[in-house]
Scaffold this motif. Structure first.
Motif, PDB file in Angstrom:
ATOM      1  N   UNK A 109      27.292   0.009  70.156  1.00  0.00           N
ATOM      2  CA  UNK A 109      28.543   0.852  70.500  1.00  0.00           C
ATOM      3  C   UNK A 109      28.136   2.104  71.019  1.00  0.00           C
ATOM      4  N   UNK A 110      28.275   2.445  72.101  1.00  0.00           N
ATOM      5  CA  UNK A 110      27.750   3.722  72.578  1.00  0.00           C
ATOM      6  C   UNK A 110      28.894   4.795  72.617  1.00  0.00           C
ATOM      7  N   UNK A 111      28.791   6.083  71.855  1.00  0.00           N
ATOM      8  CA  UNK A 111      29.771   6.660  71.928  1.00  0.00           C
ATOM      9  C   UNK A 111      29.447   8.276  72.475  1.00  0.00           C
ATOM     10  N   UNK A 112      30.414   9.151  72.676  1.00  0.00           N
ATOM     11  CA  UNK A 112      30.033  10.554  73.297  1.00  0.00           C
ATOM     12  C   UNK A 112      29.309  11.280  72.406  1.00  0.00           C
ATOM     13  N   UNK A 113      28.812  12.228  72.541  1.00  0.00           N
ATOM     14  CA  UNK A 113      28.426  13.120  71.282  1.00  0.00           C
ATOM     15  C   UNK A 113      29.534  13.903  70.897  1.00  0.00           C
ATOM     16  N   UNK A 114      29.650  13.600  69.258  1.00  0.00           N
ATOM     17  CA  UNK A 114      30.669  14.023  68.744  1.00  0.00           C
ATOM     18  C   UNK A 114      30.540  15.047  67.770  1.00  0.00           C
ATOM     19  N   UNK A 115      29.288  15.846  67.716  1.00  0.00           N
ATOM     20  CA  UNK A 115      29.111  16.817  66.583  1.00  0.00           C
ATOM     21  C   UNK A 115      29.955  17.702  66.535  1.00  0.00           C
ATOM     22  N   UNK A 116      30.516  18.179  67.796  1.00  0.00           N
ATOM     23  CA  UNK A 116      31.559  19.368  67.688  1.00  0.00           C
ATOM     24  C   UNK A 116      33.065  19.139  67.193  1.00  0.00           C
ATOM     25  N   UNK A 117      33.231  17.593  67.138  1.00  0.00           N
ATOM     26  CA  UNK A 117      34.485  17.348  66.474  1.00  0.00           C
ATOM     27  C   UNK A 117      34.769  17.701  65.062  1.00  0.00           C
ATOM     28  N   UNK A 118      33.431  17.595  64.411  1.00  0.00           N
ATOM     29  CA  UNK A 118      33.549  17.770  63.000  1.00  0.00           C
ATOM     30  C   UNK A 118      33.199  19.342  62.641  1.00  0.00           C
ATOM     31  N   UNK A 119      34.043  20.118  62.572  1.00  0.00           N
ATOM     32  CA  UNK A 119      33.829  21.537  62.273  1.00  0.00           C
ATOM     33  C   UNK A 119      33.295  21.807  61.054  1.00  0.00           C
ATOM     34  N   UNK A 120      33.615  20.954  59.995  1.00  0.00           N
ATOM     35  CA  UNK A 120      33.046  20.902  58.694  1.00  0.00           C
ATOM     36  C   UNK A 120      32.907  19.565  58.201  1.00  0.00           C
ATOM     37  N   UNK A 121      32.165  19.343  57.093  1.00  0.00           N
ATOM     38  CA  UNK A 121      31.900  17.778  56.635  1.00  0.00           C
ATOM     39  C   UNK A 121      32.995  17.309  56.201  1.00  0.00           C
ATOM     40  N   UNK A 122      33.504  15.939  56.948  1.00  0.00           N
ATOM     41  CA  UNK A 122      34.690  15.576  56.303  1.00  0.00           C
ATOM     42  C   UNK A 122      34.531  13.928  56.618  1.00  0.00           C
ATOM     43  N   UNK A 123      34.271  13.233  55.282  1.00  0.00           N
ATOM     44  CA  UNK A 123      33.931  11.679  55.339  1.00  0.00           C
ATOM     45  C   UNK A 123      35.328  11.213  55.941  1.00  0.00           C
ATOM     46  N   UNK A 124      36.227  11.286  55.560  1.00  0.00           N
ATOM     47  CA  UNK A 124      37.375  10.469  56.017  1.00  0.00           C
ATOM     48  C   UNK A 124      37.673  10.614  57.700  1.00  0.00           C
ATOM     49  N   UNK A 125      37.390  11.936  58.337  1.00  0.00           N
ATOM     50  CA  UNK A 125      37.442  11.844  59.670  1.00  0.00           C
ATOM     51  C   UNK A 125      36.237  10.949  60.316  1.00  0.00           C
ATOM     52  N   UNK A 126      35.222  10.995  59.718  1.00  0.00           N
ATOM     53  CA  UNK A 126      34.141  10.014  60.199  1.00  0.00           C
ATOM     54  C   UNK A 126      34.340   8.646  60.182  1.00  0.00           C
ATOM     55  N   UNK A 127      34.923   8.200  59.035  1.00  0.00           N
ATOM     56  CA  UNK A 127      35.343   6.777  58.848  1.00  0.00           C
ATOM     57  C   UNK A 127      36.498   6.363  59.896  1.00  0.00           C
ATOM     58  N   UNK A 128      37.223   7.396  60.172  1.00  0.00           N
ATOM     59  CA  UNK A 128      38.453   6.973  61.011  1.00  0.00           C
ATOM     60  C   UNK A 128      37.941   6.901  62.277  1.00  0.00           C
ATOM     61  N   UNK A 129      37.014   7.665  62.708  1.00  0.00           N
ATOM     62  CA  UNK A 129      36.396   7.418  64.201  1.00  0.00           C
ATOM     63  C   UNK A 129      35.671   6.011  63.879  1.00  0.00           C
ATOM     64  N   UNK A 130      34.994   5.774  63.151  1.00  0.00           N
ATOM     65  CA  UNK A 130      34.236   4.525  62.971  1.00  0.00           C
ATOM     66  C   UNK A 130      35.413   3.339  63.358  1.00  0.00           C
ATOM     67  N   UNK A 131      36.654   3.448  62.724  1.00  0.00           N
ATOM     68  CA  UNK A 131      37.400   2.379  62.743  1.00  0.00           C
ATOM     69  C   UNK A 131      37.904   2.386  64.157  1.00  0.00           C
ATOM     70  N   UNK A 132      38.240   3.451  64.821  1.00  0.00           N
ATOM     71  CA  UNK A 132      38.661   3.707  66.384  1.00  0.00           C
ATOM     72  C   UNK A 132      37.854   2.941  67.224  1.00  0.00           C
ATOM     73  N   UNK A 133      36.267   2.973  66.887  1.00  0.00           N
ATOM     74  CA  UNK A 133      35.187   2.636  67.616  1.00  0.00           C
ATOM     75  C   UNK A 133      35.119   1.050  67.329  1.00  0.00           C
ATOM     76  N   UNK A 134      35.668   0.463  66.289  1.00  0.00           N
ATOM     77  CA  UNK A 134      35.919  -0.986  66.123  1.00  0.00           C
ATOM     78  C   UNK A 134      34.663  -1.289  65.140  1.00  0.00           C
TER      79      UNK A 134
END
Length: 210
Positions: free
Chosen positions: A122-147
């Motif tokens: 799964x190739x994704x765009x650079x997303x380091x700017x999307x996480x302004x602070x450490x947030x596990x829930x947001x990262x897992x939600x992105x994983x779900x959106x990526x399949x």
């Protein structure tokens, strides 16, 4: 040449990414990947297992009983391997398990292993700017959106391991984070899904095509 769909942080398809990683011929691919995998797992062994022979076990200097006349079997030491507390016959000793493999072969095995997993890539765009602070829930939600399902073992490959992404993903049970220049065959084959950023894919081509 392999082409993959690129997804953004929201999971939408935003384009395609082509990458070229020369891999082994089909008739030799499984052999060279297997050799690299065996080498990696073997080299991870510490080789520190050790047992004492009858010469190294403490005690046993005196003959337990006289040679003849007791009716018992003759014995010269209480530290014989036949006795409780005695030495070990042919037991393990510290040794070096390392196997050697040429650098060109190792890189070829890595490229072959990665190309073989293109269906799970799964190739994704650079997303380091999307996480302004450490947030596990947001990262897992992105994983779900990526399949990527929660129970699937996933490998996230980044060009650089930013602090926010590391702190967000370090406690996720089925997730392993890895910089693009530290790939290994075992993790590439062990993961159910491989998520790689576009910049990490460029770095992989730069490092492993050299």
């Amino acid at each position: 040449m392999v082409e993959s769909i690129v997804k953004n942080w929201q999971g939408e398809e935003v384009g395609q990414k082509a990458f070229d990683l020369p891999s082994a011929k089909p008739e030799t691919a499984s052999h060279i990947v297997h050799r690299a995998l065996v080498r990696q797992m073997t080299n991870a062994r510490q080789g520190t297992a050790s047992t004492k022979t009858r010469a190294e076990v403490r005690g046993g200097g005196r003959k337990p009983w006289r040679q003849k006349g007791t009716g018992r079997a003759r014995a010269g030491s209480i530290r014989s391997p036949l006795w409780r507390g005695g030495g070990v016959i042919f037991g393990p000793k510290p040794r070096d398990f390392n196997l050697k493999m040429n650098r060109k072969e190792r890189r070829l095995a890595l490229r072959t292993a990665l190309v073989s997993r293109v269906d799970d890539l799964i190739v994704v765009e650079e997303f380091s700017n999307e996480l302004s602070r450490p947030k596990t829930k947001e990262l897992l939600a992105a994983f779900t959106r990526w399949g990527v399902a929660a129970e699937q073992k996933s490998l996230l490959i980044l060009s650089e391991l930013s602090e926010n992404i590391y702190l967000s993903g370090r406690n996720v049970e089925n997730l392993k984070l890895m910089p693009a220049d530290q790939l290994n065959v075992y993790d590439l084959l062990h993961a159910d899904k491989i998520i790689v950023t576009t910049s990490a894919l460029d770095k992989i081509q730069e490092v492993y095509n050299a």
